[in-house]
Design an enzyme around this catalytic site. Structure first.
Site, PDB file in Angstrom:
ATOM      1  N   THR A 121       0.853  -1.194   0.000  1.00  0.00           N
ATOM      2  CA  THR A 121       0.000   0.000   0.000  1.00  0.00           C
ATOM      3  C   THR A 121       0.890   1.247   0.000  1.00  0.00           C
ATOM      4  O   THR A 121       1.834   1.335   0.801  1.00  0.00           O
ATOM      5  CB  THR A 121      -0.910  -0.006   1.241  1.00  0.00           C
ATOM      6  OG1 THR A 121      -1.611  -1.250   1.260  1.00  0.00           O
ATOM      7  CG2 THR A 121      -1.918   1.124   1.201  1.00  0.00           C
ATOM      8  N   GLU A 148      -5.798 -10.633   6.996  1.00  0.00           N
ATOM      9  CA  GLU A 148      -4.786 -11.502   7.609  1.00  0.00           C
ATOM     10  C   GLU A 148      -5.482 -12.730   8.176  1.00  0.00           C
ATOM     11  O   GLU A 148      -6.548 -12.629   8.769  1.00  0.00           O
ATOM     12  CB  GLU A 148      -4.027 -10.740   8.690  1.00  0.00           C
ATOM     13  CG  GLU A 148      -3.155  -9.660   8.081  1.00  0.00           C
ATOM     14  CD  GLU A 148      -2.364  -8.867   9.104  1.00  0.00           C
ATOM     15  OE1 GLU A 148      -2.434  -9.184  10.309  1.00  0.00           O
ATOM     16  OE2 GLU A 148      -1.675  -7.917   8.686  1.00  0.00           O
ATOM     17  N   LYS A 206      -7.432   1.876  -2.561  1.00  0.00           N
ATOM     18  CA  LYS A 206      -6.967   1.120  -1.380  1.00  0.00           C
ATOM     19  C   LYS A 206      -7.141   1.950  -0.100  1.00  0.00           C
ATOM     20  O   LYS A 206      -7.668   1.469   0.913  1.00  0.00           O
ATOM     21  CB  LYS A 206      -5.493   0.724  -1.580  1.00  0.00           C
ATOM     22  CG  LYS A 206      -4.863   0.006  -0.403  1.00  0.00           C
ATOM     23  CD  LYS A 206      -5.509  -1.330  -0.137  1.00  0.00           C
ATOM     24  CE  LYS A 206      -5.190  -1.820   1.254  1.00  0.00           C
ATOM     25  NZ  LYS A 206      -5.985  -2.961   1.651  1.00  0.00           N
ATOM     26  N   ASN A 210      -9.975   1.136   2.966  1.00  0.00           N
ATOM     27  CA  ASN A 210      -9.618   0.873   4.368  1.00  0.00           C
ATOM     28  C   ASN A 210     -10.146   1.952   5.303  1.00  0.00           C
ATOM     29  O   ASN A 210     -10.508   1.668   6.447  1.00  0.00           O
ATOM     30  CB  ASN A 210      -8.096   0.720   4.510  1.00  0.00           C
ATOM     31  CG  ASN A 210      -7.689  -0.742   4.350  1.00  0.00           C
ATOM     32  OD1 ASN A 210      -8.549  -1.606   4.188  1.00  0.00           O
ATOM     33  ND2 ASN A 210      -6.409  -1.027   4.413  1.00  0.00           N
ATOM     34  N   CYS A 262      -2.891  -2.543   9.007  1.00  0.00           N
ATOM     35  CA  CYS A 262      -3.264  -1.656   7.895  1.00  0.00           C
ATOM     36  C   CYS A 262      -4.161  -0.465   8.254  1.00  0.00           C
ATOM     37  O   CYS A 262      -3.862   0.658   7.865  1.00  0.00           O
ATOM     38  CB  CYS A 262      -3.910  -2.475   6.788  1.00  0.00           C
ATOM     39  SG  CYS A 262      -2.719  -3.596   6.016  1.00  0.00           S
ATOM     40  N   ASP A 266      -3.221   3.300   7.181  1.00  0.00           N
ATOM     41  CA  ASP A 266      -3.829   3.720   5.911  1.00  0.00           C
ATOM     42  C   ASP A 266      -4.742   4.936   6.108  1.00  0.00           C
ATOM     43  O   ASP A 266      -4.808   5.820   5.249  1.00  0.00           O
ATOM     44  CB  ASP A 266      -4.592   2.558   5.261  1.00  0.00           C
ATOM     45  CG  ASP A 266      -3.637   1.445   4.790  1.00  0.00           C
ATOM     46  OD1 ASP A 266      -2.408   1.580   4.988  1.00  0.00           O
ATOM     47  OD2 ASP A 266      -4.114   0.434   4.236  1.00  0.00           O
TER      48      ASP A 266
HETATM   49  N1  NAD Z   1      -1.378  -7.479   5.940  1.00  0.00           N
HETATM   50  C1  NAD Z   1      -2.451  -7.115   5.257  1.00  0.00           C
HETATM   51  O1  NAD Z   1      -3.586  -7.486   5.603  1.00  0.00           O
HETATM   52  C2  NAD Z   1      -2.308  -6.269   4.034  1.00  0.00           C
HETATM   53  C3  NAD Z   1      -3.412  -6.135   3.169  1.00  0.00           C
HETATM   54  C4  NAD Z   1      -3.286  -5.339   2.045  1.00  0.00           C
HETATM   55  C5  NAD Z   1      -2.111  -4.658   1.811  1.00  0.00           C
HETATM   56  N2  NAD Z   1      -1.068  -4.766   2.670  1.00  0.00           N
HETATM   57  C6  NAD Z   1       0.163  -4.025   2.366  1.00  0.00           C
HETATM   58  O2  NAD Z   1       1.115  -4.934   1.788  1.00  0.00           O
HETATM   59  C7  NAD Z   1       2.437  -4.640   2.240  1.00  0.00           C
HETATM   60  C8  NAD Z   1       3.022  -5.852   2.919  1.00  0.00           C
HETATM   61  O3  NAD Z   1       2.208  -6.184   4.029  1.00  0.00           O
HETATM   62  P1  NAD Z   1       2.338  -7.599   4.786  1.00  0.00           P
HETATM   63  O4  NAD Z   1       1.308  -7.594   5.837  1.00  0.00           O
HETATM   64  O5  NAD Z   1       2.401  -8.699   3.795  1.00  0.00           O
HETATM   65  O6  NAD Z   1       3.765  -7.394   5.447  1.00  0.00           O
HETATM   66  P2  NAD Z   1       4.609  -8.458   6.315  1.00  0.00           P
HETATM   67  O7  NAD Z   1       5.310  -7.676   7.335  1.00  0.00           O
HETATM   68  O8  NAD Z   1       3.726  -9.599   6.715  1.00  0.00           O
HETATM   69  O9  NAD Z   1       5.667  -9.021   5.261  1.00  0.00           O
HETATM   70  C9  NAD Z   1       6.638  -8.239   4.657  1.00  0.00           C
HETATM   71  C10 NAD Z   1       7.784  -9.135   4.256  1.00  0.00           C
HETATM   72  O10 NAD Z   1       8.731  -8.336   3.532  1.00  0.00           O
HETATM   73  C11 NAD Z   1      10.027  -8.769   3.889  1.00  0.00           C
HETATM   74  N3  NAD Z   1      11.002  -7.736   3.518  1.00  0.00           N
HETATM   75  C12 NAD Z   1      11.318  -6.608   4.178  1.00  0.00           C
HETATM   76  N4  NAD Z   1      12.277  -5.934   3.482  1.00  0.00           N
HETATM   77  C13 NAD Z   1      12.548  -6.666   2.375  1.00  0.00           C
HETATM   78  C14 NAD Z   1      13.451  -6.498   1.281  1.00  0.00           C
HETATM   79  N5  NAD Z   1      14.242  -5.435   1.179  1.00  0.00           N
HETATM   80  N6  NAD Z   1      13.494  -7.474   0.334  1.00  0.00           N
HETATM   81  C15 NAD Z   1      12.708  -8.570   0.443  1.00  0.00           C
HETATM   82  N7  NAD Z   1      11.837  -8.774   1.448  1.00  0.00           N
HETATM   83  C16 NAD Z   1      11.756  -7.824   2.403  1.00  0.00           C
HETATM   84  C17 NAD Z   1       9.916  -9.028   5.392  1.00  0.00           C
HETATM   85  O11 NAD Z   1      10.962  -9.835   5.835  1.00  0.00           O
HETATM   86  C18 NAD Z   1       8.545  -9.725   5.467  1.00  0.00           C
HETATM   87  O12 NAD Z   1       8.670 -11.117   5.311  1.00  0.00           O
HETATM   88  C19 NAD Z   1       2.293  -3.409   3.135  1.00  0.00           C
HETATM   89  O13 NAD Z   1       2.469  -2.265   2.341  1.00  0.00           O
HETATM   90  C20 NAD Z   1       0.850  -3.461   3.596  1.00  0.00           C
HETATM   91  O14 NAD Z   1       0.343  -2.205   3.931  1.00  0.00           O
HETATM   92  C21 NAD Z   1      -1.136  -5.583   3.765  1.00  0.00           C
END
Ligand code: NAD
Length: 407
Positions: A121, A148, A206, A210, A262, A266
């Site tokens: 996001t 999640e 997005k 949210n 989020c 957000d």
């Molecule tokens: N969690 C949700 O419900 C959700 C829903 C929609 C959007 N998002 C968005 O998606 C994005 C990710 O969210 P998430 O919940 O999956 O995050 P998360 O924290 O669960 O996972 C992020 C992953 O990225 C890895 N990472 C960090 N730096 C890195 C790099 N330089 N290279 C490779 N990997 C790296 C971390 O080790 C981790 O495994 C965020 O922007 C979030 O806002 C999340």
């Protein structure tokens, strides 16, 4: 359809569900910086709690390879999907997008012909800005709507697939259409609504989606605050309100506030994007969540006898579980932590029952006691964002606003 090679960067909730969805019909490299995550996935173990992800990883697939070797993965990829964190920076009052930017720079250096799809996001206007900064228009933004704990399920049964790109570039339209097909052919639900739009519009979708969810949580919480203060039955009011099909009887169970990774960040990012645009509501959503936690903390203290005891040092507030949702293993930014910070200021003793943490460890400086009998005995009041039949024997001590037994 042609089998593509795809690198998914960041294997958290978003990246892992994307990687699995796409690996059904494509070759996927799941890239992360944490070796342990990579090893777990390659051994068929899910690093996160999610029934569908666990089941898929158990079956194993030679087309899903987790790796920390990002350059090799990028070099081979037709598409690179970015799902790394974009945390809210409370000093800059804006998302910290530095990880996304670094990954984009690395991908362009390794493989300028790859199409980049940002799933993280981001602020409104971010993708357009990035395309001009890197002189690379092959960047698409695709908002992610998963929950999640139901991450893969929500991608197998998507509410919609949205692709935002610069519509003036014909090759990018083709790349966006192919990617939409890749997502849609991995889904079980058919047909899937697919929308194409500008990058800024997709980014706005997005943040507004949210913020609407946060507004809805805040609305029913504020209704509950009113009813509790006036001695009214919240449940009766909500049932009466929600039978109107325009309102709907769902997502209306009172809680200690919206939270999680989020919604808090957000909503704040959307407010930051408004800047010089007139608004009242977006700020009010954020303020309402803070007011709700003030109210909850106060009600807990009241139930514990804080305002009537001469010796408040004897009060022990027991926090029953830290997660927002009943079956979640994740308590990132859960609302109870905001309530705990408010209680902290009143100097009452706090103890925590949280089986996901080691007994005897500390969380926010407070002791985790996972012996249920010891925990309940020591607690003056037991605070539970979500009710649990396990607490039935000590119900007189329990403070919860969970009225419907659902998230
Ligand atoms: N969690 C949700 O419900 C959700 C829903 C929609 C959007 N998002 C968005 O998606 C994005 C990710 O969210 P998430 O919940 O999956 O995050 P998360 O924290 O669960 O996972 C992020 C992953 O990225 C890895 N990472 C960090 N730096 C890195 C790099 N330089 N290279 C490779 N990997 C790296 C971390 O080790 C981790 O495994 C965020 O922007 C979030 O806002 C999340």
């Amino acid at each position: 359809m042609k089998k593509h090679t795809i690198a998914v960067v960041g294997i958290g909730y978003v990246g892992l569900s994307m990687a699995i969805l796409l690996a059904q019909k494509n070759k996927v490299y799941a890239v992360d910086v944490i070796q342990e995550r990579v090893d777990q996935i390659n051994s068929g173990i899910s690093p996160i709690r999610d029934d569908e992800i666990e089941a898929y990883l158990k079956t194993g697939s030679s087309d899903l390879i987790a790796t920390t070797d990002s350059s090799a993965a990028y070099a081979e990829a037709d598409y690179v999907v970015i799902a790394v964190p974009t945390n809210y920076d409370s000093v800059k009052n804006y998302f910290d997008t530095s990880i996304v930017e670094t990954v984009v720079a690395d991908v362009i250096a390794s493989n300028p012909r790859a199409t980049i799809v940002i799933k993280s996001t981001v602020p409104v206007g971010f993708t357009k800005n990035l395309c001009s900064r890197f002189y690379n228009p092959r960047i698409i933004f695709s908002p992610e709507f998963l929950r999640e704990g139901r991450a893969l399920y929500d991608n197998l049964y998507p509410t919609r697939i949205i692709l935002g790109f610069d519509g003036e570039i014909p090759e990018l339209r083709e790349a966006a259409e192919i990617f939409a097909n890749l997502l849609s052919e991995g889904a079980i639900k058919q047909p899937v609504d697919v929308l194409f739009m500008g990058t800024a519009e997709a980014e706005a979708v997005k943040l507004f989606a949210n913020t609407y969810l946060a507004l809805r949580v805040s609305f029913f919480n504020e209704l509950d605050t009113y009813a509790e203060m006036r001695g009214l039955d919240t449940q009766q009011i909500i049932q009466g309100v929600c039978l109107d099909p325009r309102i709907g009887n769902y997502y209306n169970n009172p809680s200690f506030g919206y939270g999680g990774y989020c919604l808090p960040k957000d909503t704040k990012q959307l407010l930051a994007n408004y800047r010089d645009v007139p608004e009242n509501l977006i700020r009010a959503v954020i303020d309402a969540n803070s007011t709700r936690k003030d109210f909850i903390a106060n009600q807990i203290l009241q139930k514990a006898g804080y305002y009537t005891h001469c010796n408040s040092e004897n009060i022990v507030v027991g926090i029953y579980k830290l997660a927002m949702k009943t079956d979640s293993d994740n308590f990132r930014h859960s609302s109870i932590q905001g309530v705990m910070r408010r209680l902290q200021q009143k100097n009452v003793k706090i103890i925590i029952y949280e089986p996901k943490l080691e007994c005897g460890s500390c969380f926010m400086g407070y002791e985790v006691i996972n012996d249920f009998d010891v925990f309940t005995e020591q607690s003056t009041v037991i605070v539970a964002n979500r009710a649990d039949s396990k607490l039935d024997t000590v119900s007189a001590k329990v403070y919860t606003r969970d009225l419907f037994g659902r998230d």
